[in-house]
Design a protein around this motif. Structure first.
Motif, PDB file in Angstrom:
ATOM      1  N   SER A 124       0.692  -1.214  -0.149  1.00  0.00           N
ATOM      2  CA  SER A 124      -0.053   0.088  -0.023  1.00  0.00           C
ATOM      3  C   SER A 124       1.007   1.122  -0.147  1.00  0.00           C
ATOM      4  CB  SER A 124      -0.811   0.063   1.116  1.00  0.00           C
ATOM      5  OG  SER A 124      -1.293   1.290   1.581  1.00  0.00           O
ATOM      6  N   LEU A 125       0.415   2.140  -0.354  1.00  0.00           N
ATOM      7  CA  LEU A 125       1.039   3.650  -0.436  1.00  0.00           C
ATOM      8  C   LEU A 125       0.815   4.340   1.015  1.00  0.00           C
ATOM      9  CD1 LEU A 125       0.314   4.882  -4.102  1.00  0.00           C
ATOM     10  CD2 LEU A 125       2.300   3.882  -2.946  1.00  0.00           C
TER      11      LEU A 125
ATOM     12  N   LEU B 233       5.359   8.789  -0.962  1.00  0.00           N
ATOM     13  CA  LEU B 233       4.567   9.050  -2.225  1.00  0.00           C
ATOM     14  C   LEU B 233       3.164   8.925  -1.762  1.00  0.00           C
ATOM     15  CD1 LEU B 233       4.433   9.028  -5.129  1.00  0.00           C
ATOM     16  CD2 LEU B 233       4.593   6.528  -5.333  1.00  0.00           C
ATOM     17  N   GLY B 234       2.606   8.303  -1.098  1.00  0.00           N
ATOM     18  CA  GLY B 234       1.307   8.397  -0.690  1.00  0.00           C
ATOM     19  C   GLY B 234       0.871   9.622  -0.272  1.00  0.00           C
ATOM     20  N   ASP B 235       1.830  10.209   0.902  1.00  0.00           N
ATOM     21  CA  ASP B 235       1.638  11.725   1.453  1.00  0.00           C
ATOM     22  C   ASP B 235       1.701  12.534   0.347  1.00  0.00           C
ATOM     23  OD1 ASP B 235       1.570  10.131   3.678  1.00  0.00           O
ATOM     24  OD2 ASP B 235       3.097  10.761   4.529  1.00  0.00           O
TER      25      ASP B 235
ATOM     26  N   ILE C  40      -0.213   8.207 -11.412  1.00  0.00           N
ATOM     27  CA  ILE C  40       1.047   7.873 -10.350  1.00  0.00           C
ATOM     28  C   ILE C  40       0.582   6.789  -9.418  1.00  0.00           C
ATOM     29  CG2 ILE C  40       2.580   8.611  -8.621  1.00  0.00           C
ATOM     30  CD1 ILE C  40       2.526  11.354 -10.346  1.00  0.00           C
ATOM     31  N   ARG C  41      -0.616   7.081  -8.771  1.00  0.00           N
ATOM     32  CA  ARG C  41      -1.352   5.880  -7.995  1.00  0.00           C
ATOM     33  C   ARG C  41      -1.254   4.624  -8.630  1.00  0.00           C
ATOM     34  NH1 ARG C  41      -2.961   6.717  -3.115  1.00  0.00           N
ATOM     35  NH2 ARG C  41      -3.234   8.997  -3.181  1.00  0.00           N
ATOM     36  N   LEU C  42      -1.943   4.621 -10.000  1.00  0.00           N
ATOM     37  CA  LEU C  42      -2.147   3.317 -10.555  1.00  0.00           C
ATOM     38  C   LEU C  42      -0.825   2.674 -10.827  1.00  0.00           C
ATOM     39  CD1 LEU C  42      -3.735   1.111 -12.055  1.00  0.00           C
ATOM     40  CD2 LEU C  42      -3.730   2.872 -14.112  1.00  0.00           C
ATOM     41  N   LEU C  43       0.272   3.448 -11.298  1.00  0.00           N
ATOM     42  CA  LEU C  43       1.285   2.784 -11.948  1.00  0.00           C
ATOM     43  C   LEU C  43       2.290   2.236 -10.495  1.00  0.00           C
ATOM     44  CD1 LEU C  43       2.648   5.552 -14.214  1.00  0.00           C
ATOM     45  CD2 LEU C  43       2.026   3.359 -14.710  1.00  0.00           C
ATOM     46  N   ALA C  44       2.170   2.950  -9.191  1.00  0.00           N
ATOM     47  CA  ALA C  44       2.833   2.564  -7.929  1.00  0.00           C
ATOM     48  C   ALA C  44       2.162   1.227  -7.424  1.00  0.00           C
ATOM     49  CB  ALA C  44       2.487   3.558  -6.918  1.00  0.00           C
TER      50      ALA C  44
END
Length: 129
Positions: free
Chosen positions: A12-13, A18-20, A39-43
């Protein structure tokens, strides 16, 4: 061998830098929300080695700045130029010039080939070079 086990899940992010950062970008502009979602999808997506290499190159590993970081630099230059962003024309001329100059410097920095060395090296390391 099944790689899709709980112990091999994409983390999870939540609670990561990165998540923040992605959370902090929420709601500024619809375009940034789309970028943030990408970016979230790629991560969080599961990738194979080839896709990982292509993504690293497309994000920040192209020596001629034809990557996401280069595109962001060119966008900053466009947004800070009164020639391409009419709202800046309401500023005094000296302020327009200073704004454009800083935008050009940002584009220069973000399209600099040296900025891509680490991403290129990461790609080479995936290949074992």
């Amino acid at each position: 061998m099944d790689l899709h086990t709980a112990g091999n899940a994409v983390p999870s992010l939540d609670g990561t830098d990165l998540g923040d950062a992605l959370d902090d970008l929420t709601g500024i502009h619809a375009g940034l929300d789309l970028i943030r979602d990408g970016i979230r999808l790629l991560a969080l997506d599961r990738h194979d080695l080839n896709t990982t290499q292509v993504l690293v190159a497309a994000l920040a590993g192209s020596p001629d700045a034809t990557d996401v970081i280069g595109a962001v630099g060119m966008l900053v230059a466009r947004l800070t130029s009164p020639d391409s962003n009419p709202c800046l024309r309401t500023l005094p001329l000296d302020q327009q010039k200073e704004t454009a100059l800083h935008g050009e410097h940002a584009a220069f920095d973000l399209t600099n080939p040296d900025l891509r060395n680490s991403a290129s090296n990461a790609n080479a390391a995936i290949d074992g070079h």
